[in-house]
Every structure is written in structure tokens, then in C-alpha cells.
Motif scaffolding. Structure first.
Motif, PDB file in Angstrom:
ATOM      1  N   THR A  73      46.083  40.540  35.974  1.00  0.00           N
ATOM      2  CA  THR A  73      45.892  41.246  35.999  1.00  0.00           C
ATOM      3  C   THR A  73      44.070  41.720  35.484  1.00  0.00           C
ATOM      4  OG1 THR A  73      47.723  42.577  34.777  1.00  0.00           O
ATOM      5  CG2 THR A  73      45.382  43.737  34.221  1.00  0.00           C
ATOM      6  N   THR A  74      43.654  40.517  34.874  1.00  0.00           N
ATOM      7  CA  THR A  74      42.535  40.086  34.932  1.00  0.00           C
ATOM      8  C   THR A  74      41.687  39.651  35.969  1.00  0.00           C
ATOM      9  OG1 THR A  74      42.571  39.176  32.864  1.00  0.00           O
ATOM     10  CG2 THR A  74      41.021  38.157  33.740  1.00  0.00           C
ATOM     11  N   THR A  75      42.521  39.120  37.419  1.00  0.00           N
ATOM     12  CA  THR A  75      42.277  38.969  38.536  1.00  0.00           C
ATOM     13  C   THR A  75      41.657  39.997  39.114  1.00  0.00           C
ATOM     14  OG1 THR A  75      42.828  36.693  38.529  1.00  0.00           O
ATOM     15  CG2 THR A  75      42.233  37.202  40.876  1.00  0.00           C
ATOM     16  N   SER A  76      42.702  40.438  39.131  1.00  0.00           N
ATOM     17  CA  SER A  76      42.940  42.123  39.598  1.00  0.00           C
ATOM     18  C   SER A  76      40.481  42.905  39.287  1.00  0.00           C
ATOM     19  CB  SER A  76      43.959  43.102  39.312  1.00  0.00           C
ATOM     20  OG  SER A  76      45.049  42.743  39.707  1.00  0.00           O
ATOM     21  N   GLY A  77      41.359  43.101  37.572  1.00  0.00           N
ATOM     22  CA  GLY A  77      39.718  43.828  37.384  1.00  0.00           C
ATOM     23  C   GLY A  77      38.628  43.321  37.950  1.00  0.00           C
ATOM     24  N   LYS A  78      38.398  41.684  37.710  1.00  0.00           N
ATOM     25  CA  LYS A  78      37.201  40.495  38.985  1.00  0.00           C
ATOM     26  C   LYS A  78      37.318  41.758  39.951  1.00  0.00           C
ATOM     27  CE  LYS A  78      37.395  37.338  35.594  1.00  0.00           C
ATOM     28  NZ  LYS A  78      37.640  35.725  35.235  1.00  0.00           N
ATOM     29  N   ASN A  96      35.808  44.735  40.383  1.00  0.00           N
ATOM     30  CA  ASN A  96      34.366  45.201  40.166  1.00  0.00           C
ATOM     31  C   ASN A  96      33.381  43.804  40.512  1.00  0.00           C
ATOM     32  OD1 ASN A  96      32.037  45.124  38.165  1.00  0.00           O
ATOM     33  ND2 ASN A  96      32.195  42.924  37.500  1.00  0.00           N
ATOM     34  N   LEU A  97      33.782  42.818  41.967  1.00  0.00           N
ATOM     35  CA  LEU A  97      33.224  42.848  43.452  1.00  0.00           C
ATOM     36  C   LEU A  97      33.336  43.345  44.661  1.00  0.00           C
ATOM     37  CD1 LEU A  97      31.815  40.470  44.019  1.00  0.00           C
ATOM     38  CD2 LEU A  97      34.276  39.011  45.427  1.00  0.00           C
ATOM     39  N   LEU A  98      34.111  44.238  44.143  1.00  0.00           N
ATOM     40  CA  LEU A  98      34.797  45.008  45.898  1.00  0.00           C
ATOM     41  C   LEU A  98      33.642  45.948  45.304  1.00  0.00           C
ATOM     42  CD1 LEU A  98      38.444  44.835  46.105  1.00  0.00           C
ATOM     43  CD2 LEU A  98      36.229  43.989  47.790  1.00  0.00           C
ATOM     44  N   ARG A  99      33.380  46.791  43.893  1.00  0.00           N
ATOM     45  CA  ARG A  99      32.507  47.942  43.883  1.00  0.00           C
ATOM     46  C   ARG A  99      31.179  46.983  43.906  1.00  0.00           C
ATOM     47  NH1 ARG A  99      32.761  49.753  37.428  1.00  0.00           N
ATOM     48  NH2 ARG A  99      31.408  47.510  37.961  1.00  0.00           N
ATOM     49  N   LYS A 100      30.640  46.335  43.599  1.00  0.00           N
ATOM     50  CA  LYS A 100      29.105  45.852  43.793  1.00  0.00           C
ATOM     51  C   LYS A 100      29.353  45.592  45.343  1.00  0.00           C
ATOM     52  CE  LYS A 100      29.093  42.985  39.535  1.00  0.00           C
ATOM     53  NZ  LYS A 100      29.384  41.176  39.016  1.00  0.00           N
ATOM     54  N   GLN A 101      30.370  45.055  46.094  1.00  0.00           N
ATOM     55  CA  GLN A 101      29.524  45.278  47.933  1.00  0.00           C
ATOM     56  C   GLN A 101      29.873  47.242  48.331  1.00  0.00           C
ATOM     57  OE1 GLN A 101      32.993  42.792  48.950  1.00  0.00           O
ATOM     58  NE2 GLN A 101      31.972  41.391  48.372  1.00  0.00           N
ATOM     59  N   GLY A 102      29.779  47.747  47.349  1.00  0.00           N
ATOM     60  CA  GLY A 102      29.548  49.487  47.596  1.00  0.00           C
ATOM     61  C   GLY A 102      31.378  50.059  47.896  1.00  0.00           C
ATOM     62  N   LYS A 103      31.844  49.034  47.446  1.00  0.00           N
ATOM     63  CA  LYS A 103      33.755  49.943  47.227  1.00  0.00           C
ATOM     64  C   LYS A 103      33.618  50.887  46.542  1.00  0.00           C
ATOM     65  CE  LYS A 103      34.664  47.780  51.142  1.00  0.00           C
ATOM     66  NZ  LYS A 103      35.069  48.608  52.941  1.00  0.00           N
ATOM     67  N   LEU A 108      34.931  47.890  32.415  1.00  0.00           N
ATOM     68  CA  LEU A 108      34.424  47.516  34.017  1.00  0.00           C
ATOM     69  C   LEU A 108      34.135  48.792  34.584  1.00  0.00           C
ATOM     70  CD1 LEU A 108      36.984  44.890  35.699  1.00  0.00           C
ATOM     71  CD2 LEU A 108      34.502  44.188  34.660  1.00  0.00           C
ATOM     72  N   ASN A 109      33.818  50.068  33.935  1.00  0.00           N
ATOM     73  CA  ASN A 109      34.077  51.188  34.443  1.00  0.00           C
ATOM     74  C   ASN A 109      34.925  51.792  36.098  1.00  0.00           C
ATOM     75  OD1 ASN A 109      33.501  53.186  33.931  1.00  0.00           O
ATOM     76  ND2 ASN A 109      30.760  53.334  35.243  1.00  0.00           N
ATOM     77  N   ILE A 110      35.776  51.331  36.271  1.00  0.00           N
ATOM     78  CA  ILE A 110      36.662  51.122  37.261  1.00  0.00           C
ATOM     79  C   ILE A 110      37.436  52.142  36.709  1.00  0.00           C
ATOM     80  CG2 ILE A 110      38.476  50.104  38.834  1.00  0.00           C
ATOM     81  CD1 ILE A 110      35.342  47.496  38.558  1.00  0.00           C
ATOM     82  N   PRO A 111      38.081  52.840  37.489  1.00  0.00           N
ATOM     83  CA  PRO A 111      39.521  53.741  37.043  1.00  0.00           C
ATOM     84  C   PRO A 111      40.560  53.121  37.220  1.00  0.00           C
ATOM     85  CG  PRO A 111      38.830  54.316  39.251  1.00  0.00           C
ATOM     86  CD  PRO A 111      37.545  53.373  38.088  1.00  0.00           C
ATOM     87  N   VAL A 112      41.852  53.752  36.507  1.00  0.00           N
ATOM     88  CA  VAL A 112      42.900  53.163  36.283  1.00  0.00           C
ATOM     89  C   VAL A 112      44.127  53.828  36.245  1.00  0.00           C
ATOM     90  CG1 VAL A 112      44.737  51.337  35.324  1.00  0.00           C
ATOM     91  CG2 VAL A 112      42.613  50.837  35.511  1.00  0.00           C
ATOM     92  N   ASP A 117      38.265  53.425  47.883  1.00  0.00           N
ATOM     93  CA  ASP A 117      38.608  52.716  49.674  1.00  0.00           C
ATOM     94  C   ASP A 117      39.793  51.748  48.964  1.00  0.00           C
ATOM     95  OD1 ASP A 117      36.796  52.076  48.665  1.00  0.00           O
ATOM     96  OD2 ASP A 117      34.951  52.372  49.789  1.00  0.00           O
ATOM     97  N   VAL A 118      39.607  51.325  48.217  1.00  0.00           N
ATOM     98  CA  VAL A 118      40.375  50.133  47.648  1.00  0.00           C
ATOM     99  C   VAL A 118      41.662  50.570  46.407  1.00  0.00           C
ATOM    100  CG1 VAL A 118      39.804  47.855  47.387  1.00  0.00           C
ATOM    101  CG2 VAL A 118      38.357  48.558  49.181  1.00  0.00           C
TER     102      VAL A 118
END
Length: 138
Positions: free
Chosen positions: A11-16, A19-26, A51-55, A81-82
Motif C-alpha cells: 500500500t505504501t509503495t503503491s502511493g509512492k 506520486n512518482l508517476l504524477r511527478k513524471q506527468g502521469k 498525496l492528493n491522488i484519487p483512490v 492514464d495509470v
């Protein structure tokens, strides 16, 4: 699709990763596919909120394939897109849960399957990886 043993940090790795993918424009969408562990869904929601990422969550279903398909439809409609599927942790000897992963892979056809292993697993990580690969690759 994130897979691994219980308590390995999926779960933690999923969030990380999201977040990384979002920083890459995804535009990632986290999907709660752990229907067994108490508070697993809540944990993913907390990570997503931090992280302000939808779930995507469907607490009314106990069918992870159905949940994942619903999430895919939602992702398409919201232009995500991911999709990151946070699956339930399992013991590698638990055939029922391993079968669930096989069904999820067969129905969803994920582009990537990432095995999350805790560093404390040590040399047994090789055995764990072999068992997951043997089960999921078919």
C-alpha cells in the motif's frame, strides 16, 4: 498490479509509485483491491489523500476482478492514464489468494506486475519471487 506477502509494504509503495508517476506527468488512480485486511481500504484512502491522488474504492464488492474492471471504467472517464491495483497481501502457500491473483491477471491484463518484498525477508525473497512468478506467469 502490486503483489506481495502480508505486511511487505504494498500500500505504501503503491502511493509512492503513484506520486512518482504524477511527478513524471502521469495521472494515476490508486485502486483498493485488498478486501481482506481490516482498514486496508482506509489506509489506501489516507495515502491517496496525503498525496492528493484519487483512490477508487468499492466497499460493497468482494470480487477484486469486478472492482478492478469498475476502476478501469472510472479511470477512462476521468482521464487517468495509470491504474495501480493494491492487492491483498498473502502467504505464498495460500492457494486461494494466489488463484485470485491469477484471475485478476487473466481478466485485467496488467502491463506490469510488481512484487513488493520487505527487506527483512532476506534470502527467502528469492523463494517468494519464484513462487509468485510460477503462479502468476501462467
Amino acid at each position: 498490479m502490486m503483489v506481495g506477502l502480508q505486511g511487505s509494504g504494498k500500500t505504501t509503495t503503491s502511493g509512492k509509485l503513484a506520486n512518482l508517476l504524477r511527478k513524471q506527468g502521469k495521472k494515476p488512480l490508486l485502486v483498493a483491491c485488498d478486501i481482506y485486511r481490516p482498514a486496508a481500504i482506509k489506509q489506501l484512502q489516507v495515502v491517496g489523500k496525503q498525496l492528493n491522488i484519487p483512490v477508487f474504492v468499492n466497499e460493497n464488492s468482494k470480487d477484486v476482478v469486478h472492482i478492478a474492471k469498475q476502476a478501469m471504467s472510472t479511470a477512462i472517464s476521468k482521464l487517468n492514464d495509470v491504474i495501480i491495483l493494491d492487492t491483498a497481501g498473502r502467504l505464498h502457500i495460500d492457494e486461494a489468494l494466489m488463484e485470485e491473483l491469477k484471475n485478476l491477471k487473466a481478466n485485467i491484463k496488467p502491463h506490469e506486475i510488481l512484487l513488493v518484498v520487505d527487506s527483512m525477508t532476506g534470502q527467502d525473497a528469492v523463494n517468494v519471487a519464484e513462487k509468485f512468478n510460477e503462479t502468476i506467469r501462467n
